[in-house]
Write an enzyme that holds these catalytic residues in place. Structure first.
Site, PDB file in Angstrom:
ATOM      1  CB  SER A  67      -0.880   0.030   1.254  1.00 29.09           C
ATOM      2  OG  SER A  67      -0.089   0.350   2.397  1.00 29.09           O
ATOM      3  CG  ASP A  68       1.185   5.884  -1.280  1.00 30.30           C
ATOM      4  OD1 ASP A  68       2.216   6.018  -0.599  1.00 30.30           O
ATOM      5  OD2 ASP A  68       0.921   6.625  -2.242  1.00 30.30           O
ATOM      6  CB  CYS A  69       3.144   5.728   3.550  1.00 32.59           C
ATOM      7  SG  CYS A  69       4.667   5.112   2.796  1.00 32.59           S
TER       8      CYS A  69
END
Length: 806
Positions: A323-325
């Site tokens: 995932s993005d952060c």
């Protein structure tokens, strides 16, 4: 309609919130990760017997370190030794490790977009650090400039070089082996802040870039193809990001953490998905990152259609999905998705196919989800298997003899810095050159006046997602070696200091030539920052015009930017003799610019994005996702494929110090494309009163697709200067097809041709893949009829009649 939209946008601007990024404010329930672990300073690899001995463990008792077993068996053994809690603590960017079974910690998050990067270095989960024996690494031009070279071999060479430096830094304890690059989102709108990170606006070109860059990062010679790609050795691990339909940061009331991208399936297949499909299927990327935004009401990172069905299913990813952060925090706090409690949200995301979170605040919730029966432990096992297979392949457990000796002498070498300079040279685009203002002549132009926003640029040349550089060669540094230079500093991004303007006017009056370095930087466009307009700051415009009017010689204007700028005022001003676009050219940028200005290098770059007039932004909101024009709303189309309005400079534009002519040497006129025995012809959308062939089209996924259009183009340099030419080939679909692109890139190549000489470039274009269009139904179909192949922006073209036959 356009004036109304413009008024609304202006009103929104007055009350728009700031665009600064805020990280989640809640404190993770598990201890925060500590400093970067320097495993490799003491041990070559995780399964080093000495390391186990230091933990009072016998390595012979741990089958996951038995190299005679398959990677699958070793990973299964490793996972089977962990408790649920221990497993959960391995599926975040900071993997805690398990000392009792000899499993070391691991940090997944590093960036290598155009050189090993420091982005995220203050986040506990980030893996990369500079200092001590690694003070810096080679910083190449931002991606948008490298792509302007339209040179596939250059893109691969850059990736091979940065992966060598990364592998050396790993051995020295300054990073790990997984890197979340490249960015391969389509630059759909000219205001998007992250255009600098992307390979432009053409989905096919982006796909070709991704394949070459990923292959350059990952491929180990001799193992480019293996019978089982899940066990193929790799040099370092890459990541294609951000999937899907992500290209907005913070535009008025829309921000990336909660934006719902309303996208037609036609645009998904045709534009948003294509680069990722090529990156995963042809590049064999070991990872894909899902984006913050929603797509048609479903979060990208929680959509099994995108993650499991598409990335892992249709495209057969050999690796992991990340995932993005801080995705769980944003889904819970910003999107309030389904108003789920966090443990149920975590369960849904992992069940959808996510293997790893960039973040570490979900551990307790994941354990709770398992206890509540909302998350199966086997789904965590699936994630761990995907993750540890990649670490096996990259040599984290066993080392990799080919690269284990890499060290400081593999970082910031002269060869690497020369390649960085060449990448910048190849990408620089000559936009204007009245009466051969450029190149300058050292025997004539002995006195230079230099000034402007970026005359002594350093960090601005790197763009974003950069690391600590080996060195800087600024424009001022480089040009001082060519001429007697008078320079004026003090013109910042706003350039409102009239004293500085007066000093520059005085300097230009005594010079043989004047070069102004203007533009924007990562404080104007970048992650979290979308632009509202496409203009230079008024202070810069005034500065340029006043200096130009005071100069006795034509001005050379050098622009640093990623996204396009409406510089019509300079394009139309005869006192400004030449304009160069230099993107963000990296640590060797000044050197490359000087080589072009003084003719040691003949520019051959082509714009990978359309430079629109500023009023384009008044005619369409950034949140309108569709590429085709919307006649009801008065919206124009997007990108060169669907926008047919006025431009400042079009996609593919670029001048040279010489002249190239194209001649077709060989080309087909008719192609018979085979259909499967029971395949049906498909009706296709046609323009009013247009007549389609008897068999209008066929879905290419059910066709053999073996036919190619093979042709040759002779590129003749009829000038007096050696140079490189980027030959871009377009296809124009049959006229009767409704909603088809105006044209689309189907091939390109960059060729060096000496003055007075010629080179023959051979092209082979797959008929199905490159002449197909995406119907409104989202089927990718091959239309029958007369297709036109166009070479560059020239009048050289030929028709190919495609007939669908059984």
């Amino acid at each position: 309609m356009a004036p109304i939209i413009s008024l609304l946008l202006s009103l929104l601007l007055l009350i728009s919130p700031s665009s600064s990024r805020t990280l989640p404010t809640s404190t993770p329930s598990t201890p925060q990760p500590g400093p970067i672990q320097t495993l490799n300073r003491n041990y070559k690899f995780a399964c080093d017997p000495a390391r186990f001995k230091s933990l009072s463990l016998d390595i012979n008792n741990f089958a996951y370190c038995n190299k005679s077993l398959s990677y699958y068996d070793r990973v299964d053994d490793l996972i089977s030794r962990m408790s649920v809690g221990e497993k959960v603590h391995q599926i975040s960017d900071y993997a805690y490790g398990v000392d009792r079974i000899g499993l070391p910690k691991y940090k997944w998050w590093s960036e290598i977009l155009h050189g090993v990067s420091t982005v995220g270095q203050f986040d506990p989960g980030h893996a990369t650090s500079f200092g001590g024996d690694v003070p810096g690494a080679t910083q190449f031009p931002e991606v948008i400039l490298s792509v302007a070279s339209f040179n596939e071999s250059l893109w691969k060479s850059i990736a091979q070089t940065v992966s060598t430096e990364a592998r050396a830094m790993y051995n020295l304890g300054h990073t790990y082996l997984t890197f979340w690059s490249p960015v391969i989102n389509v630059a759909r709108d000219p205001r998007w802040g992250r255009i600098m990170e992307t390979p432009g606006e053409d989905a096919f070109t982006i796909g070709k870039y991704s394949v070459n860059f990923v292959r350059g990062l990952q491929d180990v010679e001799g193992f480019e193809v293996t019978s089982d790609l899940n066990t193929r050795p790799i040099k370092i691990a890459s990541c294609c990001k951000h999937f899907a339909a992500y290209d907005i940061e913070n535009w008025y009331f829309s921000e990336r953490f909660s934006f719902n991208a309303r996208v037609t399936e036609q645009d998904m297949v045709e534009s948003f998905n294509l680069p990722f499909e090529m990156c995963i299927k042809e590049g064999d990327s070991t990872s894909a990152m899902c984006s913050y935004n929603q797509v048609n009401g479903f979060p990208s990172c929680a959509d099994p259609k995108l993650l499991t069905q598409t990335i892992r299913g249709e495209w057969n990813l050999h690796g992991y999905i990340v995932s993005d952060c801080y995705i769980y925090q944003y889904l819970h706090d910003n999107q309030k998705w389904l108003n789920l409690p966090k443990e149920e949200l975590v369960a849904k995301v992992i069940n959808a196919g996510l293997d790893l979170e960039c973040g570490w605040d979900h551990h307790d919730q994941a354990i709770l989800a398992v206890k509540q029966g909302k998350l199966r432990e086997k789904e965590i096992d699936r994630a761990l298997k995907n993750l540890y297979l990649v670490l096996m392949r990259v040599g984290f457990f066993d080392g990799m003899e080919k690269y284990d000796s890499f060290g400081t002498d593999h970082i910031c070498t002269q060869e690497h810095m020369d390649l960085a300079a060449d990448a910048a040279r190849q990408g620089i685009v000559l936009l204007k050159n009245v009466n051969n203002t450029l190149p300058l002549n050292k025997d004539i132009h002995k006195k230079l006046a230099l000034g402007g926003t970026h005359v002594n640029a350093t960090d601005a040349m790197k763009g974003n997602y950069a690391g600590t550089q080996c060195r800087f060669v600024t424009p001022l540094n480089a040009l001082q070696a060519d001429a007697n230079v008078t320079y004026v500093l003090g013109c910042d991004l706003y350039c409102n200091n009239k004293t500085v303007t007066g000093q520059m006017k005085n300097a230009t009056s005594g010079a043989d030539a004047t070069v102004l370095f203007m533009g924007i930087d990562a404080s104007i466009e970048g992650e979290t920052i979308d632009r509202r307009e496409l203009l230079l700051n008024p202070g810069q415009v005034s500065f340029i015009e006043e200096v130009a009017n005071a100069s006795k010689n034509p001005i050379v204007l050098v622009i640093l930017s990623a996204g396009g700028l409406d510089v019509s005022f300079a394009k139309d001003n005869d006192k400004i003799g030449a304009i160069l676009w230099a993107g963000y050219p990296g640590q060797e940028g000044g050197r490359a610019i000087a080589d072009v200005i003084y003719g040691r290098y003949n520019p051959g770059g082509r714009l990978p994005i359309t430079w629109y007039p500023n009023n384009y932004t008044e005619s369409i909101p950034m949140t309108s996702m569709q590429f085709r024009p919307d006649q009801e709303l008065g919206y124009p189309g997007r990108t060169y494929k669907f926008y047919d309005g006025p431009t400042v400079y079009p996609f593919g534009y670029g001048l040279s110090y010489t002249t190239f002519n194209y001649t077709l040497k060989a080309n087909p006129t008719k192609i018979e494309t085979k259909l499967e025995k029971y395949q049906k012809c498909l009706q296709i959308s046609t323009k009013n009163s247009a007549t389609s062939p008897q068999c209008p089209s066929a879905v290419i996924t059910t066709m053999p697709c073996n036919e190619t259009i093979d042709f040759e183009v002779e590129v003749a340099n009829i000038g007096k200067v050696d140079g490189s030419d980027a030959v871009i080939v377009y296809a124009v679909p049959p006229e009767y097809v409704d909603g088809a692109p105006i044209k689309q890139v189907v091939a390109f190549d960059r060729v060096f041709v000496g003055a007075g000489k010629s080179q023959v470039v051979k092209f082979s274009v797959n008929v199905c893949q490159r002449l197909s269009v995406v119907e409104k139904t989202a089927y990718r179909v091959l239309p029958a009829g007369a297709h036109k192949i166009v070479i560059g922006d020239s009048s050289v073209s030929f028709d190919v009649d495609v007939e669908l036959v059984y």
